[in-house]
Every structure is written in structure tokens, then in C-alpha cells.
Enzyme design. Structure first.
Site, PDB file in Angstrom:
ATOM      1  N   SER A   1       0.825  -1.213   0.000  1.00  0.00           N
ATOM      2  CA  SER A   1       0.000   0.000   0.000  1.00  0.00           C
ATOM      3  C   SER A   1       0.857   1.260   0.000  1.00  0.00           C
ATOM      4  O   SER A   1       1.867   1.355   0.690  1.00  0.00           O
ATOM      5  CB  SER A   1      -0.911   0.000   1.226  1.00  0.00           C
ATOM      6  OG  SER A   1      -1.525   1.257   1.335  1.00  0.00           O
TER       7      SER A   1
ATOM      8  N   THR B   1      -9.273  -1.186   1.906  1.00  0.00           N
ATOM      9  CA  THR B   1      -8.980  -1.569   0.524  1.00  0.00           C
ATOM     10  C   THR B   1      -9.437  -3.002   0.298  1.00  0.00           C
ATOM     11  O   THR B   1     -10.114  -3.592   1.156  1.00  0.00           O
ATOM     12  CB  THR B   1      -7.490  -1.321   0.212  1.00  0.00           C
ATOM     13  OG1 THR B   1      -7.285  -1.527  -1.180  1.00  0.00           O
ATOM     14  CG2 THR B   1      -6.558  -2.233   0.986  1.00  0.00           C
TER      15      THR B   1
ATOM     16  N   LYS C   1     -13.942  -3.520   0.900  1.00  0.00           N
ATOM     17  CA  LYS C   1     -14.691  -2.269   0.697  1.00  0.00           C
ATOM     18  C   LYS C   1     -16.210  -2.436   0.821  1.00  0.00           C
ATOM     19  O   LYS C   1     -16.902  -1.495   1.189  1.00  0.00           O
ATOM     20  CB  LYS C   1     -14.355  -1.654  -0.662  1.00  0.00           C
ATOM     21  CG  LYS C   1     -12.993  -0.993  -0.675  1.00  0.00           C
ATOM     22  CD  LYS C   1     -12.789  -0.213  -1.948  1.00  0.00           C
ATOM     23  CE  LYS C   1     -11.375   0.322  -2.012  1.00  0.00           C
ATOM     24  NZ  LYS C   1     -11.162   1.223  -3.134  1.00  0.00           N
TER      25      LYS C   1
ATOM     26  N   ASN D   1     -14.422   3.222   1.607  1.00  0.00           N
ATOM     27  CA  ASN D   1     -12.953   3.144   1.620  1.00  0.00           C
ATOM     28  C   ASN D   1     -12.355   3.934   2.787  1.00  0.00           C
ATOM     29  O   ASN D   1     -11.147   3.953   2.957  1.00  0.00           O
ATOM     30  CB  ASN D   1     -12.354   3.617   0.288  1.00  0.00           C
ATOM     31  CG  ASN D   1     -12.326   5.126   0.194  1.00  0.00           C
ATOM     32  OD1 ASN D   1     -13.244   5.801   0.653  1.00  0.00           O
ATOM     33  ND2 ASN D   1     -11.273   5.664  -0.372  1.00  0.00           N
TER      34      ASN D   1
ATOM     35  N   ASP E   1     -13.197   7.471  -2.915  1.00  0.00           N
ATOM     36  CA  ASP E   1     -12.722   7.055  -4.245  1.00  0.00           C
ATOM     37  C   ASP E   1     -13.421   7.876  -5.327  1.00  0.00           C
ATOM     38  O   ASP E   1     -12.814   8.229  -6.341  1.00  0.00           O
ATOM     39  CB  ASP E   1     -13.047   5.569  -4.497  1.00  0.00           C
ATOM     40  CG  ASP E   1     -12.156   4.649  -3.695  1.00  0.00           C
ATOM     41  OD1 ASP E   1     -11.002   5.027  -3.401  1.00  0.00           O
ATOM     42  OD2 ASP E   1     -12.613   3.540  -3.358  1.00  0.00           O
TER      43      ASP E   1
ATOM     44  N   GLY F   1     -16.742  -0.584 -17.431  1.00  0.00           N
ATOM     45  CA  GLY F   1     -16.857  -1.340 -16.188  1.00  0.00           C
ATOM     46  C   GLY F   1     -18.126  -0.956 -15.455  1.00  0.00           C
ATOM     47  O   GLY F   1     -18.648   0.154 -15.657  1.00  0.00           O
TER      48      GLY F   1
ATOM     49  N   GLY G   1     -18.540  -2.350 -11.974  1.00  0.00           N
ATOM     50  CA  GLY G   1     -18.324  -2.838 -10.607  1.00  0.00           C
ATOM     51  C   GLY G   1     -18.322  -1.692  -9.609  1.00  0.00           C
ATOM     52  O   GLY G   1     -18.780  -0.579  -9.916  1.00  0.00           O
TER      53      GLY G   1
ATOM     54  N   ALA H   1     -15.886   0.115  -8.306  1.00  0.00           N
ATOM     55  CA  ALA H   1     -15.048   1.270  -8.662  1.00  0.00           C
ATOM     56  C   ALA H   1     -15.766   2.117  -9.716  1.00  0.00           C
ATOM     57  O   ALA H   1     -15.815   3.346  -9.614  1.00  0.00           O
ATOM     58  CB  ALA H   1     -13.706   0.793  -9.193  1.00  0.00           C
TER      59      ALA H   1
ATOM     60  N   ILE I   1      -7.790   3.398 -13.707  1.00  0.00           N
ATOM     61  CA  ILE I   1      -7.730   3.316 -12.236  1.00  0.00           C
ATOM     62  C   ILE I   1      -6.700   2.283 -11.767  1.00  0.00           C
ATOM     63  O   ILE I   1      -6.418   2.190 -10.586  1.00  0.00           O
ATOM     64  CB  ILE I   1      -9.108   2.990 -11.605  1.00  0.00           C
ATOM     65  CG1 ILE I   1      -9.582   1.583 -11.993  1.00  0.00           C
ATOM     66  CG2 ILE I   1     -10.138   4.030 -11.996  1.00  0.00           C
ATOM     67  CD1 ILE I   1     -10.637   1.060 -11.033  1.00  0.00           C
TER      68      ILE I   1
HETATM   69  P1  ATR Z   1     -14.576  -3.560  -8.491  1.00  0.00           P
HETATM   70  O1  ATR Z   1     -15.677  -3.607  -7.477  1.00  0.00           O
HETATM   71  O2  ATR Z   1     -13.203  -3.535  -7.896  1.00  0.00           O
HETATM   72  O3  ATR Z   1     -14.776  -2.498  -9.511  1.00  0.00           O
HETATM   73  P2  ATR Z   1     -15.770  -5.838  -9.816  1.00  0.00           P
HETATM   74  O4  ATR Z   1     -17.046  -5.602  -9.113  1.00  0.00           O
HETATM   75  O5  ATR Z   1     -15.243  -7.221  -9.836  1.00  0.00           O
HETATM   76  O6  ATR Z   1     -14.592  -4.962  -9.237  1.00  0.00           O
HETATM   77  O7  ATR Z   1     -15.936  -5.267 -11.284  1.00  0.00           O
HETATM   78  C1  ATR Z   1     -15.002  -5.464 -12.230  1.00  0.00           C
HETATM   79  C2  ATR Z   1     -15.473  -4.840 -13.546  1.00  0.00           C
HETATM   80  O8  ATR Z   1     -14.503  -5.138 -14.520  1.00  0.00           O
HETATM   81  C3  ATR Z   1     -16.771  -5.408 -14.067  1.00  0.00           C
HETATM   82  O9  ATR Z   1     -17.454  -4.408 -14.768  1.00  0.00           O
HETATM   83  C4  ATR Z   1     -16.305  -6.513 -15.016  1.00  0.00           C
HETATM   84  O10 ATR Z   1     -17.185  -6.803 -16.070  1.00  0.00           O
HETATM   85  P3  ATR Z   1     -18.387  -7.886 -15.889  1.00  0.00           P
HETATM   86  O11 ATR Z   1     -19.514  -7.137 -15.259  1.00  0.00           O
HETATM   87  O12 ATR Z   1     -18.690  -8.316 -17.284  1.00  0.00           O
HETATM   88  O13 ATR Z   1     -17.837  -8.981 -15.038  1.00  0.00           O
HETATM   89  C5  ATR Z   1     -15.073  -5.870 -15.584  1.00  0.00           C
HETATM   90  N1  ATR Z   1     -14.102  -6.873 -16.064  1.00  0.00           N
HETATM   91  C6  ATR Z   1     -13.383  -7.730 -15.322  1.00  0.00           C
HETATM   92  N2  ATR Z   1     -12.579  -8.472 -16.101  1.00  0.00           N
HETATM   93  C7  ATR Z   1     -12.824  -8.082 -17.393  1.00  0.00           C
HETATM   94  C8  ATR Z   1     -12.316  -8.467 -18.672  1.00  0.00           C
HETATM   95  N3  ATR Z   1     -11.372  -9.408 -18.789  1.00  0.00           N
HETATM   96  N4  ATR Z   1     -12.788  -7.826 -19.757  1.00  0.00           N
HETATM   97  C9  ATR Z   1     -13.724  -6.855 -19.653  1.00  0.00           C
HETATM   98  N5  ATR Z   1     -14.242  -6.455 -18.480  1.00  0.00           N
HETATM   99  C10 ATR Z   1     -13.799  -7.050 -17.359  1.00  0.00           C
END
Ligand code: ATR
Length: 273
Positions: A15, A65, A69, A90, A105, A128, A130, A132, A213
Site C-alpha cells: 500500500s 482496501t 470495501k 474506503n 474514491d 466497467g 463494478g 469502482a 484506475i
Molecule cells: P470492483 O468492485 O473492484 O470495480 P468488480 O465488481 O469485480 O470490481 O468489477 C469489475 C469490472 O470489470 C466489471 O465491470 C467486469 O465486467 P463484468 O460485469 O462483465 O464482469 C469488468 N471486467 C473484469 N474483467 C474483465 C475483462 N477481462 N474484460 C472486460 N471487463 C472485465
């Protein structure tokens, strides 16, 4: 007795937060110390016990982290509305035996962007859906950005888009959309798959600001592609800096010495090269 602060996660030994927070603590002459709290996720009791014993251990607050989270939310007495909406915490402040959860964040990401571009009325692509991504999207919306969402699993993007009144975009339409801001909020391009990028240089407009990120590595393939396209890259440590700055303000209720924290961050990164 010095108040104790630190970062809760697993692993936390890499970290960058202690370097930034301890430099700021020292600079302001505060009677505090920022440590590493590595909590073994194999037993869920470990996180619970840590939270129940914060007062006993003279802990004034902590950063959170991976992988906690979301899990940490179960132990909060109160949340900041933003943490609740985004669904992740966070930053935790301990006040009179109560734990209050925040999410810095979101503001960290937008502040990193604002240093390079105005936000109001800009058209942004977030890749994405997720935790983040949600934090970043929420904050962008607050700054009046027109957010478009792309996600590997399109249904997830559509769900979020319905909830927050956003647009989704199909992958093949990205180059035509002429985005001002592009943000990668997926792990694509992180160690060990550092050659991967969701976009190629010819899909990135030269006027765009492109933020990733990911912090390992700092110069991701996406940012290399952005440079090749003539766009402005912003690497993950900028968001890391700003989330720590807002966190410091919540911990100590003092104006954070941003330049001191920034210097400490880059010195620490240099040491690790
Ligand atoms: P976090 O909470 O840290 O953002 P997460 O909830 O696991 O992590 O989300 C990861 C994001 O990255 C998701 O949007 C995921 O897409 P899916 O919803 O289709 O799973 C995306 N992601 C992860 N690996 C990927 C890859 N190889 N190609 C494209 N998108 C990916």
C-alpha cells in the site's frame, strides 16, 4: 497517547497510503501514526473483531482496501449517503465509539480528472460496472458529465444505466461517439496481463482525457494507446493521491497538505522501481 490510523485490507504490504498519510501527519505535527492492518480474510470474525475493538486500540480511523470495501459496511454505525449509494466504503472514521463509513474514491477520481479538464457538459465513457465504476460514475454525474457506460456483461451496464439514468454504448459504437473523457474501471491491463487494453489507439479521440484506475502497472497499455492517439493520459496514482487527500481531511478535520502527500507518493513509487 498518539491516535492510531491505518489501512485495512489483504494484502496491504504494498500500500502507498502509509507514505502519504505519515508524511502529512509529520508535516502538520499531529500526534498520530498510520499503520498497516493486514486482516486475514480466511475467517470473517477477523474483520468483525477489528471493528469492535477500534476504541480499545485507540484507533481514530482507517482506510479500507481490497477485499473489504463492501464487507466493512456491515460494521458501520452510520454511512455517508454517497457510500451507501455507491455501495462501498474506503474510509472509516471512529467517533465516540461509533464507526462512520465514507467513500472518497468517487471524489478522488473526479478530482484527478478536474486537474486536466473541465467536467460540466463533457461526454464520458466509463468502462466497467463494478464498485469502482459505480463510485466514479456517481461523482461524474454530480459534476454534470454526460456518462455513457460500456461493460463486458451488457445487462449489468443496462441495469445500472436504468437506475442512474445513463446511456449504455455498444463496443463497436465507441469510436463514433467522440468521447471527451474515457475511464477504465475494469482490471483489464493490470498485472500480469499488462499487454491487454479494452481500446486501441484508433478508437481514442486525440482531444480525449483517458484515465485508468489501475495502479499496477501505472502506465497501462490503455494509457500507451491514449498517448499514441495524441490524447491526455492520467494514471492510477492520481486517483490514489486525491482519495487519500479527502480521507486525510475526514480523519483529522484539517486541510490536507496536498503537495507533501504528492511528494511522498512519488518518492515511494520511485523506491519501488
Ligand atoms: P470492483 O468492485 O473492484 O470495480 P468488480 O465488481 O469485480 O470490481 O468489477 C469489475 C469490472 O470489470 C466489471 O465491470 C467486469 O465486467 P463484468 O460485469 O462483465 O464482469 C469488468 N471486467 C473484469 N474483467 C474483465 C475483462 N477481462 N474484460 C472486460 N471487463 C472485465
Amino acid at each position: 497517547m498518539a491516535k492510531i490510523y491505518g489501512i485495512v485490507g489483504h494484502p496491504v504490504n504494498k500500500s502507498l497510503s502509509p507514505a502519504m498519510h505519515n508524511a502529512a501527519i509529520k508535516h502538520l505535527g499531529l500526534d498520530a501514526e498510520y499503520k498497516l492492518f493486514d486482516i486475514d480474510p480466511s475467517d470473517t470474525e477477523n474483520l468483525a473483531n477489528f471493528c469492535y475493538e477500534t476504541d480499545l486500540n485507540n484507533i481514530g480511523g482507517f482506510s479500507v482496501t481490497m477485499p473489504y470495501k463492501m464487507a466493512i459496511m456491515a460494521y458501520m454505525d452510520h454511512y455517508d449517503p454517497l457510500a451507501k449509494i455507491v455501495g462501498s466504503v474506503n474510509t472509516v472514521v471512529s467517533e465516540e465509539n461509533k464507526l462512520i463509513g465514507y467513500n472518497t474514491d468517487a471524489m478522488g477520481a473526479t478530482q484527478a480528472l478536474r486537474k486536466k479538464t473541465d467536467l460540466i457538459g463533457k461526454k464520458a465513457l466509463v468502462m466497467g460496472a463494478g464498485g469502482a465504476a459505480r463510485a466514479i460514475i456517481y461523482s461524474l454525474k454530480e459534476f454534470g458529465v454526460d456518462v455513457h457506460l460500456f461493460n463486458r456483461t451488457m445487462e449489468k451496464a443496462e441495469e445500472l444505466a436504468d437506475l442512474w439514468d445513463l446511456e449504455t454504448i455498444e463496443y463497436r459504437m465507441i469510436p463514433k461517439a467522440d468521447f471527451d473523457i474515457i475511464i477504465n474501471a475494469t482490471p483489464v491491463g493490470s498485472m500480469p496481463n499488462t499487454g491487454e487494453s479494452l481500446l486501441h489507439s484508433d478508437q481514442i479521440p486525440s482531444h480525449a482525457v483517458v484515465m485508468d484506475i489501475i495502479t499496477n502497472p501505472l502506465e497501462t497499455q490503455l494509457l500507451k494507446e491514449a498517448k499514441k492517439a495524441g490524447a491526455t493520459p492520467i494514471s492510477g496514482e492520481r486517483m490514489l493521491l486525491w482519495q487519500a487527500v479527502y480521507q486525510f481531511r475526514l480523519f483529522f478535520d484539517k486541510e490536507p497538505p496536498v503537495e507533501v502527500m504528492e511528494k511522498a507518493l512519488y518518492e515511494e513509487l520511485k523506491k519501488r522501481k
